[in-house]
Design a protein around this motif. Sequence first.
Motif, PDB file in Angstrom:
ATOM      1  N   VAL A 262       0.802  -1.361  -0.053  1.00  0.00           N
ATOM      2  CA  VAL A 262      -0.038   0.056   0.149  1.00  0.00           C
ATOM      3  C   VAL A 262       0.942   1.146  -0.213  1.00  0.00           C
ATOM      4  CG1 VAL A 262      -1.785  -1.175   1.217  1.00  0.00           C
ATOM      5  CG2 VAL A 262      -0.083   0.154   2.377  1.00  0.00           C
ATOM      6  N   ALA A 263       0.265   2.350  -0.451  1.00  0.00           N
ATOM      7  CA  ALA A 263       0.927   3.568  -0.380  1.00  0.00           C
ATOM      8  C   ALA A 263       1.635   3.927   1.026  1.00  0.00           C
ATOM      9  CB  ALA A 263       0.175   4.731  -0.829  1.00  0.00           C
ATOM     10  N   THR A 292      -6.812 -13.558   5.249  1.00  0.00           N
ATOM     11  CA  THR A 292      -6.184 -13.206   5.775  1.00  0.00           C
ATOM     12  C   THR A 292      -5.319 -12.274   5.023  1.00  0.00           C
ATOM     13  OG1 THR A 292      -5.800 -14.659   7.379  1.00  0.00           O
ATOM     14  CG2 THR A 292      -4.082 -13.324   7.431  1.00  0.00           C
ATOM     15  N   VAL A 293      -5.257 -11.050   5.106  1.00  0.00           N
ATOM     16  CA  VAL A 293      -4.639  -9.735   4.295  1.00  0.00           C
ATOM     17  C   VAL A 293      -3.475  -9.350   5.209  1.00  0.00           C
ATOM     18  CG1 VAL A 293      -4.811  -7.601   3.000  1.00  0.00           C
ATOM     19  CG2 VAL A 293      -6.715  -9.442   3.120  1.00  0.00           C
ATOM     20  N   HIS A 294      -2.270  -9.296   4.594  1.00  0.00           N
ATOM     21  CA  HIS A 294      -0.974  -8.682   5.122  1.00  0.00           C
ATOM     22  C   HIS A 294      -0.602  -7.478   4.401  1.00  0.00           C
ATOM     23  CE1 HIS A 294      -0.336 -12.778   7.366  1.00  0.00           C
ATOM     24  NE2 HIS A 294      -0.796 -13.247   6.149  1.00  0.00           N
ATOM     25  N   PRO A 295      -0.871  -6.173   4.980  1.00  0.00           N
ATOM     26  CA  PRO A 295      -0.455  -5.073   4.095  1.00  0.00           C
ATOM     27  C   PRO A 295       1.117  -4.680   4.766  1.00  0.00           C
ATOM     28  CG  PRO A 295      -1.750  -4.650   6.294  1.00  0.00           C
ATOM     29  CD  PRO A 295      -1.671  -6.107   5.973  1.00  0.00           C
ATOM     30  N   GLU A 296       1.589  -4.037   3.706  1.00  0.00           N
ATOM     31  CA  GLU A 296       3.072  -3.896   3.805  1.00  0.00           C
ATOM     32  C   GLU A 296       3.033  -2.396   3.244  1.00  0.00           C
ATOM     33  OE1 GLU A 296       5.286  -6.728   2.045  1.00  0.00           O
ATOM     34  OE2 GLU A 296       4.590  -8.367   3.343  1.00  0.00           O
ATOM     35  N   PRO A 297       3.861  -1.595   3.698  1.00  0.00           N
ATOM     36  CA  PRO A 297       4.321  -0.193   2.636  1.00  0.00           C
ATOM     37  C   PRO A 297       4.985  -0.495   1.688  1.00  0.00           C
ATOM     38  CG  PRO A 297       5.604  -0.374   4.899  1.00  0.00           C
ATOM     39  CD  PRO A 297       4.451  -1.713   5.210  1.00  0.00           C
ATOM     40  N   ALA A 298       4.578   0.208   0.692  1.00  0.00           N
ATOM     41  CA  ALA A 298       5.437   0.165  -0.626  1.00  0.00           C
ATOM     42  C   ALA A 298       6.607   0.979  -0.481  1.00  0.00           C
ATOM     43  CB  ALA A 298       4.432   0.436  -1.902  1.00  0.00           C
ATOM     44  N   PRO A 299       7.657   0.613  -1.277  1.00  0.00           N
ATOM     45  CA  PRO A 299       8.786   1.355  -1.083  1.00  0.00           C
ATOM     46  C   PRO A 299       8.584   2.827  -1.633  1.00  0.00           C
ATOM     47  CG  PRO A 299       9.218  -0.558  -2.147  1.00  0.00           C
ATOM     48  CD  PRO A 299       7.983  -0.608  -1.999  1.00  0.00           C
ATOM     49  N   SER A 300       8.936   3.700  -1.091  1.00  0.00           N
ATOM     50  CA  SER A 300       8.641   5.016  -1.666  1.00  0.00           C
ATOM     51  C   SER A 300       9.566   5.491  -2.698  1.00  0.00           C
ATOM     52  CB  SER A 300       8.874   6.167  -0.544  1.00  0.00           C
ATOM     53  OG  SER A 300      10.281   5.965  -0.147  1.00  0.00           O
ATOM     54  N   PRO A 301       9.522   6.346  -3.553  1.00  0.00           N
ATOM     55  CA  PRO A 301      10.445   6.537  -4.640  1.00  0.00           C
ATOM     56  C   PRO A 301      11.747   6.953  -4.366  1.00  0.00           C
ATOM     57  CG  PRO A 301       8.215   7.592  -5.217  1.00  0.00           C
ATOM     58  CD  PRO A 301       8.234   6.966  -4.039  1.00  0.00           C
ATOM     59  N   SER A 302      11.870   7.713  -3.151  1.00  0.00           N
ATOM     60  CA  SER A 302      13.263   8.152  -2.748  1.00  0.00           C
ATOM     61  C   SER A 302      14.050   7.071  -2.139  1.00  0.00           C
ATOM     62  CB  SER A 302      13.106   9.179  -1.673  1.00  0.00           C
ATOM     63  OG  SER A 302      12.223   8.538  -0.283  1.00  0.00           O
ATOM     64  N   SER A 303      13.349   6.133  -1.615  1.00  0.00           N
ATOM     65  CA  SER A 303      14.162   4.754  -1.030  1.00  0.00           C
ATOM     66  C   SER A 303      14.508   4.008  -2.200  1.00  0.00           C
ATOM     67  CB  SER A 303      13.270   4.192  -0.143  1.00  0.00           C
ATOM     68  OG  SER A 303      12.148   3.559  -0.837  1.00  0.00           O
ATOM     69  N   GLU A 304      13.839   4.158  -3.347  1.00  0.00           N
ATOM     70  CA  GLU A 304      14.407   3.182  -4.418  1.00  0.00           C
ATOM     71  C   GLU A 304      15.488   3.860  -5.213  1.00  0.00           C
ATOM     72  OE1 GLU A 304      10.936   3.167  -7.164  1.00  0.00           O
ATOM     73  OE2 GLU A 304       9.892   1.659  -5.873  1.00  0.00           O
ATOM     74  N   ASN A 305      15.619   5.026  -4.886  1.00  0.00           N
ATOM     75  CA  ASN A 305      16.760   5.823  -5.673  1.00  0.00           C
ATOM     76  C   ASN A 305      18.082   5.673  -4.788  1.00  0.00           C
ATOM     77  OD1 ASN A 305      15.295   6.596  -7.769  1.00  0.00           O
ATOM     78  ND2 ASN A 305      14.851   8.604  -6.934  1.00  0.00           N
TER      79      ASN A 305
END
Length: 305
Positions: A262-263, A292-305
Amino acid sequence: MVANTISAENEKRAAALSSVVAAVGLTTFKIVVGISTGSLGILAEAAHSGLDLLAALMTFLAVRLSGKPADEQHLYGHGKIENLSALFETLLLLITCVWIIYEAVQRLFFRHVEIEVTAWAFLVMAVSIGVDFTRSRVLYRAARKHNSQALEADALHFSTDIWSSSVVILGLIGVKLAEQRPAWGILRQADAIAALIVAMIVIYVSLQLGERAIQALLDAAPQGKVTAIKQAVERVPGVVDCHHVRIRYSGPQPFVDVHILVAPEMDFPAVHTLTEEVERTIQRFLPKADVTVHPEPAPSPSSEN
């Protein structure tokens, strides 16, 4: 919800119990007529119905036990008892087929048995077809409604009996024609040949049933469902990605685990609302699924760079 569950279990038990009653009547009728006429075809059908009776009893017991709620030792419930029942029914049918084939070969090549074809022989097979047709429809309807493999296995037995009984009738007709026309003596073997055909039909159906039971016990996912769920969940607004989709059944009850990205800016209440929407989306594909749903934060654009 509880009332609906109780009603469903009662309906499954009623269907299974009616199968037991039908199997008792058919088995007894076929044994009496088969012994009195000496027909291997009818005796093969009696053995088939006898196993159907045992299978029906197993199904009735399996349906009762599989409806028990989850406990500390069986966290996913007791639904796989239905799959075990279906597998055991398959083994019983295959064992019976070995005996039928052996006896048919003996009569075809090594031993002559005189068969008395009477009106009772045709009557028992006609009654069998009528009962099998009625019971298979009731059981299939209950199996589809409640997604019960045990009831489906029982229905499959009864529907197979319709075809095998029809084959036995043809065998009896062949024997009767041989009595009236001695030149057609080869038709005296029609009863044993009919028994072989019955065995082949039962083996074919049993292997299919056994494969499905084994797949269920090994937690094989329904074909195409994983991809369909992944694509549907990723279409839910707010879901960046869906992965690690896992599906398993405990009898008729499906269990689904999914991981979603998720964002990263979403707060906890928004994520909770999103997971509930994901659950509803999955339950459109698999009604009554335990999700059962396991939500995780998606990598932010800054962390990908």
